[in-house]
Design an enzyme around this catalytic site. Structure first.
Site, PDB file in Angstrom:
ATOM      1  N   THR A  34      43.729  38.911  35.218  1.00 39.48           N
ATOM      2  CA  THR A  34      44.660  37.918  34.680  1.00 39.48           C
ATOM      3  C   THR A  34      45.130  36.968  35.789  1.00 39.48           C
ATOM      4  OG1 THR A  34      45.428  39.430  32.975  1.00 39.48           O
ATOM      5  CG2 THR A  34      46.898  37.627  33.556  1.00 39.48           C
ATOM      6  N   LYS A  82      52.709  36.321  52.179  1.00 41.67           N
ATOM      7  CA  LYS A  82      53.398  36.545  53.451  1.00 41.67           C
ATOM      8  C   LYS A  82      54.068  35.235  53.882  1.00 41.67           C
ATOM      9  CE  LYS A  82      50.740  40.594  54.780  1.00 41.67           C
ATOM     10  NZ  LYS A  82      50.192  40.876  53.451  1.00 41.67           N
ATOM     11  N   LYS A 134      25.630  48.702  56.962  1.00 39.08           N
ATOM     12  CA  LYS A 134      26.788  48.210  57.719  1.00 39.08           C
ATOM     13  C   LYS A 134      26.771  48.784  59.125  1.00 39.08           C
ATOM     14  CE  LYS A 134      30.276  51.799  56.774  1.00 39.08           C
ATOM     15  NZ  LYS A 134      29.408  52.789  56.134  1.00 39.08           N
TER      16      LYS A 134
END
Length: 564
Positions: free
Chosen positions: A383, A353, A245
């Site tokens: 789930t 949001k 990275k």
């Protein structure tokens, strides 16, 4: 005894090399143990040093070993082992002490978090009550940007779905299957971003982690390039990717290009960035990042969490906003030419949001979505969202798509607050978005400012401290909504002014004297124009294409799996 002897022979290089295993075992059982031990380059020296040269001492040790054999055999739980069990010789690790010390550290450096009891009232938005219902405050820092959590259409759909299908999804889609609500929601998300497919997760934190980490684990030699202000979910995903990275300076595309250019175009690359950075309000230059991705052969990963619902004619985010006119004219259909949104490989967003519910998602090509659906543990083993939540989220997306006025009101109220704070010389980090970050620059003072607003003025604005923002840049983060009308804004402005006077917090001129910080009080800083132009704000809902009103959105095959 024979079992102990066998184990000793296996572990001791001296015995193992001296003769065959069977011979060594017999020698240990039948011979003088000390005589054998003296010949060992390690035990012999140790015995001399410790004063154990006498055969008598060695024979005593052997006798003790024989006596202990019956004890070992009498316990079913003890396995043959040459390792000493120290479990009863030491104290247990002081876990509570560790927790207490690290919590003390957070309190000492003023980064300890205290959560306020805020119960938002759907019928009285933006009001909420605290512990007691009569103790009401005005909420000025919610991320329910369009107040769709209280929208009656959304609530009614959720109620009907809850009554008919119950509270939960019954498990993961892998086990319990999915349902028509998941199919509809993913189709609506794909249509919003004009992508071939979409996949819903339990949150966008999970989505970001799942997508980025899987790319790093499955794409050999992938190199990830990440903006230094990327959200924690992206940082965690990059960490879990376990690949190379590079972190480029915030929105510094020259720095990004230098890093990209150091690798061959043929090497897999991923550029990870956000559209609107939630704590500063800064906005990435999406088109130029796409140009760099094309030039150096990189995939683009865009987090639109704080932009969906708020930008673009249909609320698809900043990527849509970049080609506002083209998308406004086309509605939910494809545009006549390629757009920035088309060029982004994967877009993640939240349902929690602007869309007023909960959950996260990724949108992209059919192959990408099918690949994620098939391999991402964060999707496979979590789930599913409850049917009522998915139905409500889909309704929120449909509702806001055709209500341009919601985005416009939110922008107008934001502009009013920013201008009012500027008139009072209150320092606000300059940005072209809907975020209003009021600079304080001290964690303790930021906390006190929040408390005064709450206790004295009945206004809730949470202080933002480290590690959410860098030390020395602590702030109050204000987020107006369509419900924060000018009369409420005037009350807020008066309250913030009082707080700055009470705590003697530095104003713009004070930051100028100190040389400025993050665009505040820096004479050389050139502010960016607001993303919403006067032209954008002049449109009405009727200026949107008719196809955005109650459109028929086809179900996605990829949501269930593509049959060969």
């Amino acid at each position: 005894m024979e079992s102990i002897a066998r184990q000793s022979v296996k572990l001791c290089p001296f015995l193992n090399n001296a003769s065959s295993s069977m011979q060594s075992v017999k020698r240990l059982q039948q011979s003088n143990v000390s005589a054998i031990a003296k010949k060992c380059p390690f035990m012999g020296k140790a015995m001399q040093t410790a004063g154990y040269a006498s055969s008598a001492a060695a024979n005593v040790a052997a006798a003790n070993a024989r006596n202990s054999e019956s004890d070992l055999r009498s316990s079913d739980d003890v396995q043959e082992s040459a390792f000493v069990n120290h479990g009863t010789r030491e104290k247990s690790f002081d876990y509570d002490g560790l927790f207490e010390q690290q919590l003390h550290d957070k309190r000492t450096d003023r980064s300890y978090r205290f959560f306020n009891n805020i119960n938002r009232l759907a019928k009285e938005f933006p009001l909420a009550h605290r512990q007691h219902e009569e103790d009401k405050v005005t909420v000025w820092c919610s991320n329910d940007y369009l107040a769709l959590s209280k929208n009656q259409q959304v609530v009614d759909v959720m109620k009907r779905t809850l009554d008919k299908y119950g509270a939960g999804a019954g498990g993961t889609r892998n086990i319990a299957g999915h349902n028509k609500h998941a199919l509809k929601l993913e189709a609506e998300i794909a249509a919003l971003h004009k992508k071939e497919g979409a996949l819903v997760f339990s949150s966008c934190f999970v989505a970001n982690d799942a997508v980025i980490s899987l790319l790093g684990q499955k794409v050999k030699d992938l190199v990830i390039f990440s903006d230094e202000l990327n959200h924690a979910s992206m940082i965690v995903g990059i960490k879990h990717a376990s690949t190379t990275k590079h972190i480029f300076r915030h929105n510094d595309l020259n720095h990004l290009e230098q890093m990209l250019a150091s690798y061959p175009k043929s090497q897999p690359k991923l550029i990870a960035f956000e559209s609107v950075y939630s704590m500063s309000g800064s906005v990435a230059d999406l088109e130029k990042i796409c140009d760099l991705a094309d030039k150096y052969g990189a995939l683009t990963f865009l987090d639109e969490v704080h932009a969906v619902g708020l930008y673009g004619p249909h609320g698809a985010g900043v990527a849509e906003h970049c080609d506002f006119e083209a998308h406004r004219k086309a509605g939910i259909a494809s545009t006549e030419h390629s757009t920035v949104m088309d060029r982004i490989d994967m877009i993640t967003g939240t349902l929690g949001k602007s869309f007023g519910t909960v959950g996260g998602y990724v949108a992209g090509s059919v192959k990408l979505i099918d690949w994620l659906r098939s391999y991402a543990p964060g999707f496979i083993f979590t789930t599913s969202l409850p049917p009522a939540v998915m139905a409500g989220a889909a309704e929120a997306i449909r509702f806001q798509r055709s209500h341009l006025d919601l985005r416009q009101d939110q922008q107008r109220h934001t502009t009013y607050v920013k201008q009012g704070l500027a008139d009072l010389q209150i320092p606000v980090l300059p940005n072209p978005s809907h975020i209003v970050p009021v600079l304080v620059g001290n964690p303790e003072l930021a906390r006190q400012a929040s408390e005064i607003l709450m206790d004295k003025h009945r206004i809730y604005v949470q202080a933002i401290n480290f590690p959410t923002v860098a030390r020395g840049t602590e702030r109050l983060r204000i987020t107006p909504t369509p419900g924060h009308t000018n009369d409420l804004s005037d009350i807020l402005l008066e309250a913030v002014d009082d707080v700055f006077n009470t705590l003697q917090l530095p104003r713009v001129k004070d930051w100028e004297y100190q040389g400025g910080l993050l665009g505040v009080g820096q004479p050389e800083y050139v502010p960016e124009p607001n993303l919403w132009t006067e032209q954008h704000l002049s449109y009405t809902n009727n200026d949107l294409h008719p196809n955005v009103r109650e459109p028929i959105v086809d179900q996605l095959e990829v949501s269930s799996g593509i049959k060969a």
